[in-house]
Design a protein around this motif. Sequence first.
Motif, PDB file in Angstrom:
ATOM      1  N   GLN A 193       0.844  -1.194   0.000  1.00  0.00           N
ATOM      2  CA  GLN A 193       0.000   0.000   0.000  1.00  0.00           C
ATOM      3  C   GLN A 193       0.882   1.249   0.000  1.00  0.00           C
ATOM      4  OE1 GLN A 193      -0.855   2.419   2.466  1.00  0.00           O
ATOM      5  NE2 GLN A 193      -2.596   3.234   1.316  1.00  0.00           N
ATOM      6  N   ALA A 194       1.831   1.292   0.925  1.00  0.00           N
ATOM      7  CA  ALA A 194       2.703   2.461   1.022  1.00  0.00           C
ATOM      8  C   ALA A 194       3.573   2.598  -0.230  1.00  0.00           C
ATOM      9  CB  ALA A 194       3.582   2.358   2.275  1.00  0.00           C
ATOM     10  N   ALA A 239      -4.964  12.173  -0.767  1.00  0.00           N
ATOM     11  CA  ALA A 239      -6.234  12.120  -0.036  1.00  0.00           C
ATOM     12  C   ALA A 239      -7.391  12.751  -0.799  1.00  0.00           C
ATOM     13  CB  ALA A 239      -6.069  12.788   1.327  1.00  0.00           C
ATOM     14  N   GLU A 278       1.640   3.873  -3.227  1.00  0.00           N
ATOM     15  CA  GLU A 278       1.335   5.291  -3.034  1.00  0.00           C
ATOM     16  C   GLU A 278       2.544   6.178  -3.319  1.00  0.00           C
ATOM     17  OE1 GLU A 278      -1.226   7.211   0.239  1.00  0.00           O
ATOM     18  OE2 GLU A 278      -0.364   5.396   1.079  1.00  0.00           O
ATOM     19  N   GLN A 281      -7.680  10.561   5.390  1.00  0.00           N
ATOM     20  CA  GLN A 281      -6.934  11.806   5.219  1.00  0.00           C
ATOM     21  C   GLN A 281      -5.421  11.577   5.220  1.00  0.00           C
ATOM     22  OE1 GLN A 281      -8.200  10.736   7.993  1.00  0.00           O
ATOM     23  NE2 GLN A 281      -6.858  11.224   9.703  1.00  0.00           N
ATOM     24  N   ARG A 282      -5.002  10.397   5.611  1.00  0.00           N
ATOM     25  CA  ARG A 282      -3.565  10.106   5.642  1.00  0.00           C
ATOM     26  C   ARG A 282      -3.021   9.657   4.283  1.00  0.00           C
ATOM     27  NH1 ARG A 282      -2.401  10.294  10.959  1.00  0.00           N
ATOM     28  NH2 ARG A 282      -3.944   9.480  12.430  1.00  0.00           N
ATOM     29  N   SER A 283      -3.899   9.434   3.321  1.00  0.00           N
ATOM     30  CA  SER A 283      -3.420   9.046   1.992  1.00  0.00           C
ATOM     31  C   SER A 283      -2.579  10.157   1.404  1.00  0.00           C
ATOM     32  CB  SER A 283      -4.590   8.789   1.048  1.00  0.00           C
ATOM     33  OG  SER A 283      -5.432   7.815   1.590  1.00  0.00           O
ATOM     34  N   LEU A 284      -1.591   9.780   0.612  1.00  0.00           N
ATOM     35  CA  LEU A 284      -0.748  10.799  -0.011  1.00  0.00           C
ATOM     36  C   LEU A 284      -1.531  11.559  -1.074  1.00  0.00           C
ATOM     37  CD1 LEU A 284       2.734   9.080  -0.351  1.00  0.00           C
ATOM     38  CD2 LEU A 284       1.999  10.784   1.318  1.00  0.00           C
TER      39      LEU A 284
END
Lengths: 217, 297
Positions: free
Chosen positions: B236-237, B284, B240, B279-282
């Motif tokens: 996931q990270a 978002a 992203e 909201q923490r998504s790069l």
Amino acid sequence: MSPQPETESRQEKVFQGAAAPGEPSAELKTLFERKQDHQFLAELDKLPEGAKVKMCIQCGTCGGMCPVTPLLDHSPRRLFAMLRAGMTDEVLDAATPWVCSSCYRCTVNCPAGIKITEVMYALKRRAIQAGRKARSSDYQRFASIFTRIVSRHGRSHEMGLLSRYMMFHHPVAMAKQSGLGMRLMLKGRMPLTQEKIKDREGLRRMAAKALELGEGV
Amino acid sequence: MKKYLYYPGCSQKATSRAYEEALLAIAADLGLELQEVEDWNCCGTTPVMAVNKVLALSLAARNLALAEAQGQGELTELVTPCPSCWLALHKAQHALADDEEIAGKVRASLEAGGYSYKGTIRPRHLLEVLVNEVGVEAIQQKAGKPLQGLKVAPYYGCQVLRPYAQGDDAEHPQNLEKIIRATGAEVAEFPLQSACCGGTLVATRPEVGYQMSADILRAIERSGANLVVTPCNLCQATLEIVQRKTPKFLGHKTKLPILAVTQLIGLAMGKSVKELGLQRSLNAKRCLRTMGRETAA
Ligand code: SF4
Ligand code: SF4
């Protein structure tokens, strides 16, 4: 320095006394003159993950499936052939184990049932223990910093790990990546402080014992 | 309520915080009670295995020992959302049971630290528990806001499927697909769904690590997916992060929301943006727009 008892020079066997009508090619010569070292293969053979290396049928499935092929200097197939040919030196200097991403694709598809990914780990460990630094260095440093952090504090710490690793080894890349680090930090995804477990004493005693018992496997 | 011991793993407290936040937000509704193992430590994942096998297995085994003590024989199943942690714990469990020589060394190390492990814990990965224990029907029932009209790409990554595909089919995995359908969304089929994201190489060999993820993103984009869901926090990270660099690797920018499996379920359950850590998504903003959640901060 320390002589290896199992070592023998193949050249002595093959070429000794042979009247040479034609000199062997340079390539053949290097291959034949090379010292053979079967000790590591013998040790590997005793490990559950290494026992089948000798059964490799050289089919090439592993190399064909590997997602990091462009980075491999030798496919797993070739590494195993080299091991069997006593080319331990070259195997331990290979980049392959260090760029292996542990995706296990080769392992689940190997018709001989060799636990290739686990063998890659064994090769990494042996290369570190034998003090091989030349090829592998990057991941090797990354792994040792990581290991030090978790054996002391019990938790990994991306910020500490990456900054220590990048600062010393890739200062330029670090500057380029700092924007990303900043964003992750702002998103609350990169804590600045190192998390620590409570029983660090027990952990450190355990880690010290494990490091001692883990030599050589 | 089904009770489980719970092992989060380090990255659930950092880069993958949202994965865990969403898990904790949906667990109770799905009838899961998760008891976090007290004082757990790093699972001893890949880098430690490269340095010292006994240390790597002992780090994993310490967690098994703590879980065993805490579960007191009543709770023996240990759930973790991180595939890499799951594999490390599972491997340690195997080594202790099958490999006498190594087991002896690991036990001696545990003892030196004041721990002991009888061997009664069964590590399980969250994805498989969601499908095989919670069940897709339960997820479907709780999905009050089904994600109709969304096309979701199921991206497994490596380690939930290889080398041990516990509770799924290694060649033709279905667990993610089942969950996607249960949320009311459509499955986007694409090749490379169990290809390696190259995450372990992103720090040490970025040119190659990035390309591996970029190829996956391209395949997903071509499938017509609106978003990606994965059970792997490292994937996931990585996806992203790599997505920010796709112009360099693909010639154009991919703009996909990349969610953890718990976030997808939470969305269908109508949980808030905050509860799911969206909201923490790069990216978002893009995530929220895709989900029609622009306003609900
Ligand atoms: S897939 Fe297995 S048997 Fe085939 S070459 Fe690779 S290691 Fe040897
Ligand atoms: S486990 Fe390593 S060697 Fe095997 S296919 Fe994956 S990256 Fe290649």
